[in-house]
Structures are given as C-alpha cells and as structure tokens.
Write a protein that holds these residues in place. Structure first.
Motif, PDB file in Angstrom:
ATOM      1  N   ALA A   1      41.362  28.618  46.946  1.00 34.56           N
ATOM      2  CA  ALA A   1      42.577  29.272  47.448  1.00 34.56           C
ATOM      3  C   ALA A   1      43.552  28.264  48.045  1.00 34.56           C
ATOM      4  O   ALA A   1      44.771  28.359  47.829  1.00 34.56           O
ATOM      5  CB  ALA A   1      42.203  30.324  48.489  1.00 34.56           C
ATOM      6  N   ASP A   2      43.037  27.272  48.783  1.00 35.42           N
ATOM      7  CA  ASP A   2      43.923  26.274  49.390  1.00 35.42           C
ATOM      8  C   ASP A   2      44.582  25.393  48.337  1.00 35.42           C
ATOM      9  O   ASP A   2      45.753  25.016  48.477  1.00 35.42           O
ATOM     10  CB  ASP A   2      43.132  25.409  50.378  1.00 35.42           C
ATOM     11  CG  ASP A   2      42.639  26.209  51.572  1.00 35.42           C
ATOM     12  OD1 ASP A   2      43.240  27.260  51.871  1.00 35.42           O
ATOM     13  OD2 ASP A   2      41.628  25.796  52.200  1.00 35.42           O
ATOM     14  N   THR A   3      43.842  25.059  47.287  1.00 34.50           N
ATOM     15  CA  THR A   3      44.416  24.224  46.235  1.00 34.50           C
ATOM     16  C   THR A   3      45.471  24.976  45.434  1.00 34.50           C
ATOM     17  O   THR A   3      46.502  24.407  45.062  1.00 34.50           O
ATOM     18  CB  THR A   3      43.304  23.730  45.291  1.00 34.50           C
ATOM     19  OG1 THR A   3      42.302  23.052  46.056  1.00 34.50           O
ATOM     20  CG2 THR A   3      43.861  22.766  44.256  1.00 34.50           C
ATOM     21  N   ALA A   4      45.233  26.257  45.172  1.00 31.99           N
ATOM     22  CA  ALA A   4      46.198  27.034  44.389  1.00 31.99           C
ATOM     23  C   ALA A   4      47.472  27.300  45.186  1.00 31.99           C
ATOM     24  O   ALA A   4      48.583  27.166  44.672  1.00 31.99           O
ATOM     25  CB  ALA A   4      45.567  28.353  43.937  1.00 31.99           C
ATOM     26  N   GLY A   5      47.321  27.687  46.461  1.00 29.39           N
ATOM     27  CA  GLY A   5      48.501  27.996  47.268  1.00 29.39           C
ATOM     28  C   GLY A   5      49.215  29.263  46.850  1.00 29.39           C
ATOM     29  O   GLY A   5      50.400  29.424  47.116  1.00 29.39           O
ATOM     30  N   VAL A   6      48.494  30.180  46.202  1.00 31.34           N
ATOM     31  CA  VAL A   6      49.058  31.438  45.712  1.00 31.34           C
ATOM     32  C   VAL A   6      48.385  32.584  46.455  1.00 31.34           C
ATOM     33  O   VAL A   6      47.156  32.588  46.624  1.00 31.34           O
ATOM     34  CB  VAL A   6      48.860  31.578  44.190  1.00 31.34           C
ATOM     35  CG1 VAL A   6      49.427  32.893  43.686  1.00 31.34           C
ATOM     36  CG2 VAL A   6      49.517  30.416  43.473  1.00 31.34           C
ATOM     37  N   GLU A   7      49.168  33.549  46.873  1.00 31.48           N
ATOM     38  CA  GLU A   7      48.629  34.642  47.676  1.00 31.48           C
ATOM     39  C   GLU A   7      47.660  35.506  46.881  1.00 31.48           C
ATOM     40  O   GLU A   7      46.664  36.004  47.419  1.00 31.48           O
ATOM     41  CB  GLU A   7      49.789  35.491  48.200  1.00 31.48           C
ATOM     42  CG  GLU A   7      49.369  36.543  49.205  1.00 31.48           C
ATOM     43  CD  GLU A   7      48.770  35.949  50.467  1.00 31.48           C
ATOM     44  OE1 GLU A   7      47.901  36.610  51.076  1.00 31.48           O
ATOM     45  OE2 GLU A   7      49.176  34.830  50.837  1.00 31.48           O
ATOM     46  N   GLU A   8      47.904  35.710  45.581  1.00 25.23           N
ATOM     47  CA  GLU A   8      47.011  36.517  44.761  1.00 25.23           C
ATOM     48  C   GLU A   8      45.621  35.897  44.663  1.00 25.23           C
ATOM     49  O   GLU A   8      44.604  36.598  44.775  1.00 25.23           O
ATOM     50  CB  GLU A   8      47.597  36.697  43.360  1.00 25.23           C
ATOM     51  CG  GLU A   8      48.725  37.695  43.268  1.00 25.23           C
ATOM     52  CD  GLU A   8      50.052  37.108  43.709  1.00 25.23           C
ATOM     53  OE1 GLU A   8      50.051  35.943  44.156  1.00 25.23           O
ATOM     54  OE2 GLU A   8      51.076  37.813  43.616  1.00 25.23           O
ATOM     55  N   ILE A   9      45.562  34.585  44.487  1.00 28.42           N
ATOM     56  CA  ILE A   9      44.258  33.918  44.397  1.00 28.42           C
ATOM     57  C   ILE A   9      43.582  33.883  45.759  1.00 28.42           C
ATOM     58  O   ILE A   9      42.351  33.976  45.864  1.00 28.42           O
ATOM     59  CB  ILE A   9      44.436  32.508  43.812  1.00 28.42           C
ATOM     60  CG1 ILE A   9      44.929  32.605  42.373  1.00 28.42           C
ATOM     61  CG2 ILE A   9      43.137  31.723  43.864  1.00 28.42           C
ATOM     62  CD1 ILE A   9      45.046  31.293  41.672  1.00 28.42           C
TER      63      ILE A   9
END
Length: 324
Positions: A234-242
C-alpha cells in the motif's frame, strides 16, 4: 583590467555569470554544510547504516546496477558536497510514488536539480552569443535567474506528472488483476502464489500492478509477515484503493474469513468505481465542449445573423440619418 572588462560586453557577461555561479555555489555549499551538521547530530544511527550499506555487504542483485548518475552523486558526496535533502523521507516517498525505488533516487534528484540550475542559464546564454546577439546585463541577469528557477522546479513537475500517470495506470488496471487473483484463489492457490501468478500474467498489460504484486510476493517468500508485505504494498502504490484492499486482506487474515469472498466483493466494488469514474468523465464532456463552442462558434453565428441587418442599416438608414 577593469577597462578591458568594461569595454567588452562578452567579457563583462562572462565575469558576471562567473560571479553568479560562484555566489550560488558558495551559498549551496554553506547550506549543505549546515544541513549535514544537523543531520549528523540528529540521525547518527542512520549514517552508520548507510556506511554499512555502502561497504562490502552489497548483494549480487544490486552489484553493478548503479547508474552513472548514482556514481556521480556518490563521488560528489565523498568530495564533501552533501546531496541530502532537508525533507528526505517525504522526497523518498514521492519518488517511490513515481516509480523510482532506488535507494540513491533522492540524491540523484537533488543532483539533477543542481545541474539544471546552472545548465539551463548557460545553454541559453551560449545560444544567444552563438546567434550573434549581444544582450544587456539586465537581460542576462533576468534570463539566467528565470531559467535557474525553472530548472529548480522542473524535476518536481516531472516527478509529480509521472506519479499521477502511474497512480492512474494502477487504478485502471487493478480491477482486472483482482479478477485474475480471484480465479487463482478459487482454483486452490494461496494468496502468495496467486500474487506471484497474477504478477507474471499481467506484466505486459499492466506493468505497474505487476511490479507491485511481484514485490509483495517476493517479500512474503523472503519471510515477511502478511501485515508487513501488504502494508509495504500500500505504501509503495500510494493509491487509496490499494490501501483499502490491503486493509481488507489484513482483516480477513486476522479474522479467518474467506479471502475469495473478500476479493469478489472488493473486485465488484472497484469495477463499480471505475464505471462511475467513466460516467463522471462522460458527464463532464458537455461542459468542456461548451467552452470551444462559446469561444469559436458563437461569434461566428452572431456575425452571420447580424451581418445582413448591419448591411441594410448602412445602405438605408445611414443615408437618411445623414440627410441624403
């Protein structure tokens, strides 16, 4: 010597540019020395870890993979010029959102900003002199300052644009990957094997999502817990959905509920969100189209409608008003 400098505009421009470069370099060195002393007092343990990482503990995976920019940045730091940013953690997170996961990415980013501050004014002045123009001192100072400021902020704009495109690609491709992951889990695979399988399957269609899933699978194989691997995803993606997806997986793993049902519900929800985003863009089109219609077509329509009346006024009414 002063008369020679004053008599030639080329020599005068070179001297002024040299003074500007010297003052900027001294200011930058002084600021970096101050930042280095503060970091040494506040983050001594981190420096020890960095020295350990720079030693002989490099793995075979990272051996020889450092880019030329990373080597240049390392040599500059060894020479005494610190490339550490005052907000290094925030900068590292921003670069990871843009897809730059290298440990030396913040130093390379600072080095590129520093190079552009001097390279853009020098290139502009060189072009002016090669073109045969002799600008005034104020023009040289104005152009150099403007291009220096532009070079300072240009990398930020590029990184922000790349991060936005990467987030949009992840948001658009993640529902398809969830459907494939659901098929793998219902076929009997575990969550680790499903992530690895889906990451290898979508490497061409959705490379950003494939990179995230493959990294999470490698962390799970290396012995990291599911909480750590999913939170890192989640931290690497930085996207709320993930981030919401990983939270659901963590809760499902702790509560012992079925992962397949969790993925089915969340995949349907993400598809619904994607459909709503598409409808929102479709509903915005009439408003966006009205702008060129008003700007370009409305004056033409007014001219077409009013032109015959204007011609008749000029032919009939104007002579009467003039007493003809």
């Amino acid at each position: 010597m002063i008369d020679l400098i004053a008599s030639s505009i080329v020599i005068r421009s070179v001297v002024l540019f040299g003074l500007f470069a010297a003052i900027a370099f001294i200011s930058f060195v002084g600021l970096n020395v101050t930042i280095r002393r503060r970091d040494e007092r506040r983050a001594l343990e981190r420096l020890v870890v960095n020295r350990t990482d720079e030693g002989k503990t490099a793995s075979l995976r990272t051996f020889g993979n450092e880019s030329a920019w990373a080597r240049i940045a390392q040599r500059l730091e060894e020479a005494g010029l610190s490339l550490a940013d005052s907000k290094d953690d925030r900068l590292s997170a921003k670069l990871k959102e843009a897809g730059f996961n290298s440990p030396s990415a913040p130093r390379i980013f600072t080095l590129i900003r520093l190079a552009l501050v001097f390279a853009l004014p020098a290139a502009a002045l060189t072009f002016l002199f090669l073109a045969g123009k002799r600008p005034e001192i104020f023009t040289i100072y104005l152009v150099g300052s403007a291009l220096g400021i532009f070079g300072l902020f240009l990398p930020n704009l590029v990184v922000s644009a790349k991060a936005d495109r990467r987030k949009q690609a992840i948001i658009n491709g993640f529902p398809d990957c969830l459907d494939l992951m659901l098929v793998c889990i219902e076929a009997g695979l575990g969550i680790e094997a499903a992530m690895d399988r889906v990451g290898r399957e979508v490497v061409d269609a959705h490379p950003q999502v494939s990179e995230l899933l493959s990294a999470a699978g490698l962390q799970l194989r290396a012995g990291a817990s599911r909480d750590e691997a999913f939170r890192a995803l989640a931290d690497t993606a930085g996207v709320e959905e993930i981030r919401s997806f990983t939270t659901l997986l963590i809760q499902s793993d702790k509560l012992g509920t079925s992962v397949g049902s969790t993925l089915r519900v969340y995949a349907e929800e993400m598809r619904e969100r994607r459909r709503m985003r598409a409808e929102e863009k479709a509903h915005r089109l009439p408003v966006l189209i009205s702008i060129p219609l008003v700007v370009f077509m409305l004056p033409v329509m007014i001219g077409v409608l009013m032109l015959p009346a204007a011609i008749r006024i000029v032919r009939d009414v104007a002579p009467l008003l003039a007493g003809g």
